[in-house]
Design a protein around this motif. Structure first.
Motif, mmCIF file in Angstrom:
data_model
loop_
_atom_site.group_PDB
_atom_site.id
_atom_site.type_symbol
_atom_site.label_atom_id
_atom_site.label_comp_id
_atom_site.label_asym_id
_atom_site.label_seq_id
_atom_site.Cartn_x
_atom_site.Cartn_y
_atom_site.Cartn_z
ATOM 1 N N UNK A 143 -56.340 31.966 25.156
ATOM 2 C CA UNK A 143 -56.654 33.143 25.975
ATOM 3 C C UNK A 143 -57.973 32.925 26.722
ATOM 4 N N UNK A 144 -57.900 32.040 27.699
ATOM 5 C CA UNK A 144 -59.101 31.702 28.479
ATOM 6 C C UNK A 144 -59.490 32.835 29.436
ATOM 7 N N UNK A 145 -58.516 33.587 29.912
ATOM 8 C CA UNK A 145 -58.805 34.668 30.856
ATOM 9 C C UNK A 145 -59.643 34.178 32.031
ATOM 10 N N UNK A 146 -59.326 32.976 32.502
ATOM 11 C CA UNK A 146 -60.232 32.333 33.483
ATOM 12 C C UNK A 146 -60.178 32.943 34.882
ATOM 13 N N UNK A 147 -59.033 33.530 35.251
ATOM 14 C CA UNK A 147 -58.912 34.107 36.605
ATOM 15 C C UNK A 147 -58.156 35.424 36.515
ATOM 16 N N UNK A 166 -51.332 41.449 37.790
ATOM 17 C CA UNK A 166 -50.645 40.596 36.810
ATOM 18 C C UNK A 166 -51.443 40.505 35.510
ATOM 19 N N UNK A 167 -52.759 40.618 35.614
ATOM 20 C CA UNK A 167 -53.622 40.458 34.441
ATOM 21 C C UNK A 167 -54.468 39.202 34.575
ATOM 22 N N UNK A 168 -55.176 38.855 33.509
ATOM 23 C CA UNK A 168 -56.009 37.651 33.517
ATOM 24 C C UNK A 168 -55.171 36.428 33.137
ATOM 25 N N UNK A 169 -55.401 35.352 33.844
ATOM 26 C CA UNK A 169 -54.627 34.133 33.610
ATOM 27 C C UNK A 169 -55.171 33.379 32.389
ATOM 28 N N UNK A 170 -54.255 32.833 31.597
ATOM 29 C CA UNK A 170 -54.602 32.066 30.404
ATOM 30 C C UNK A 170 -53.901 30.705 30.475
ATOM 31 N N UNK A 171 -54.429 29.777 29.692
ATOM 32 C CA UNK A 171 -53.933 28.401 29.780
ATOM 33 C C UNK A 171 -52.963 28.067 28.653
ATOM 34 N N UNK A 172 -51.827 27.465 28.974
ATOM 35 C CA UNK A 172 -50.910 27.010 27.918
ATOM 36 C C UNK A 172 -50.564 25.546 28.153
ATOM 37 N N UNK A 173 -50.185 24.864 27.070
ATOM 38 C CA UNK A 173 -49.776 23.455 27.233
ATOM 39 C C UNK A 173 -49.014 22.980 26.001
#
Ligand code: PAF
Length: 352
Positions: A255-259, A172-179
């Motif tokens: 674009x935190x790319x945390x996981x 899926x790719x790297x997870x990023x945070x949105x809000x």
């Protein structure tokens, strides 16, 4: 038996009638024989077409997504390699339920194949939760190398004792945070944000430790919850943000790319066990091709996705210093190491 019935209808019966009508017998016999052969050929191919086994393949997102790309490539390979002995029927967009239901469907044998995130799988195959640890992988190349190497291939074997057969790792790719509240630049900005996480203990611990209020929720409920404001944000890779058009419900993306988020291509043991060796090979090879197709889709979205998301009015924070987020996660890393073993984490980090 269907073939036998067709044969009886088109060959035996006309021939028996023919023996009672003598004069034109030789000519008619050959004409009828020709007709019978072509009718048999036609009905035989219908019979074969009807015999193609249906493979229900389920996944969470639209056909036009990394999941859809993977499923289509998988289907194309299997159908071709088996001379159309199988016909894949796609159930995109959580049509068969959320990811939990898809996995249960495989275990029960009501679904033949799925493409699913590790986020959901680790509730069933606890060993794979290790890949969901934040900032475990340096970059995409590192993640792919680990998953395609001994470590990742060994993880695939862990599915078996949980009533699942995993064939390949997609992406899926790297997870990023949105809000919807404010741009997030540092861990302090997470304070009090109600962030939907997957129903995944590794993710939940990470967000709680970084100071957010994690709200675990199944994917099919997320867009409604964002619309209604019962949650402020969510976290997913660009591939998901774009496929699910999350710009309709989110104002800020960082674009935190945390996981890193892999996909597993998994089949039902009941179904897989019923295949011949050659058919098994077709499914395994097809899954690898499907996995590559999902990675290719992700590569494309990684290039164009941010511009597309910005064009829909989302404020995207592209430059993020990960170090403070990693520092904030220190207490969580202790728990991850206790659960998965520091040796395992070091082994993954050592892959260059
Ligand atoms: O966030 C999730 O639940 C997953 O990433 C999703 C969108 C269902 C894809 O696997």
């Amino acid at each position: 038996s269907l073939l036998q019935e067709n044969y009886n209808a088109f060959v035996t019966f006309p021939h028996q009638r023919l023996t009672r009508m003598n004069p034109m017998m030789p000519f008619r016999r050959s004409l009828l024989a020709t007709c019978a052969v072509s009718a048999l050929a036609a009905t035989t191919s219908v019979a074969f077409a009807q015999q193609a086994r249906e493979v229900k393949v389920g996944y969470a997102l639209a056909v036009n997504s990394h999941y859809g790309a993977g499923a289509q490539a998988w289907a194309d390979h299997v159908e071709k390699a088996t001379g159309n002995a199988f016909k894949f029927k796609q159930f995109p967009s959580s049509a068969l339920g959320g990811e939990r239901e898809l996995i249960e469907g495989l275990q029960l044998g009501t679904v033949e194949a799925i493409l699913v995130s590790t986020g959901a799988l680790s509730n069933f195959v606890p060993e794979i939760g290790v890949v969901d640890i934040p900032f475990l992988f340096r970059d995409t190349a590192h993640a792919r190398k680990v998953l395609d190497g001994d470590f990742g291939q060994d993880l695939l074997t862990k599915f078996k004792k949980r009533g699942l057969i995993a064939l390949a790792w997609g992406e899926q790719g790297f997870r990023h945070l949105s809000n919807n509240k404010h741009p997030v630049n540092k861990p302090e900005d997470l304070k009090g944000l109600k962030i939907r996480t997957m129903e995944n203990p590794v993710h939940i611990l990470a967000f709680r430790t970084m100071g957010a209020s994690p709200t675990p929720m199944a994917w099919p409920e997320v867009i409604g919850a964002l619309q209604q404001g019962t949650i402020d944000g969510q976290e997913n890779p660009l591939s998901v943000f774009v496929s699910a058009k999350l710009w309709q419900v989110q104002k800020n993306l960082t674009l935190t790319g945390h996981v890193y988020a892999p996909i597993a291509l998994v089949v039902s043991p009941a179904f897989f066990g019923s295949l011949t060796d050659a058919q098994k090979t077709a499914f395994i090879e097809g899954a690898k091709i499907g996995a590559q197709a999902s990675r290719k889709f992700v590569d494309d979205v990684e290039k164009k996705g941010v511009d597309e998301i910005k064009s829909h009015g989302v404020n995207v924070v592209t430059q993020v210093n990960n170090a403070p987020f990693q520092a904030a996660l220190t207490p969580a890393y202790k728990q991850y190491a206790a659960k998965y073993g520091q040796k395992t984490l070091d082994q993954i980090a050592a892959v260059k």
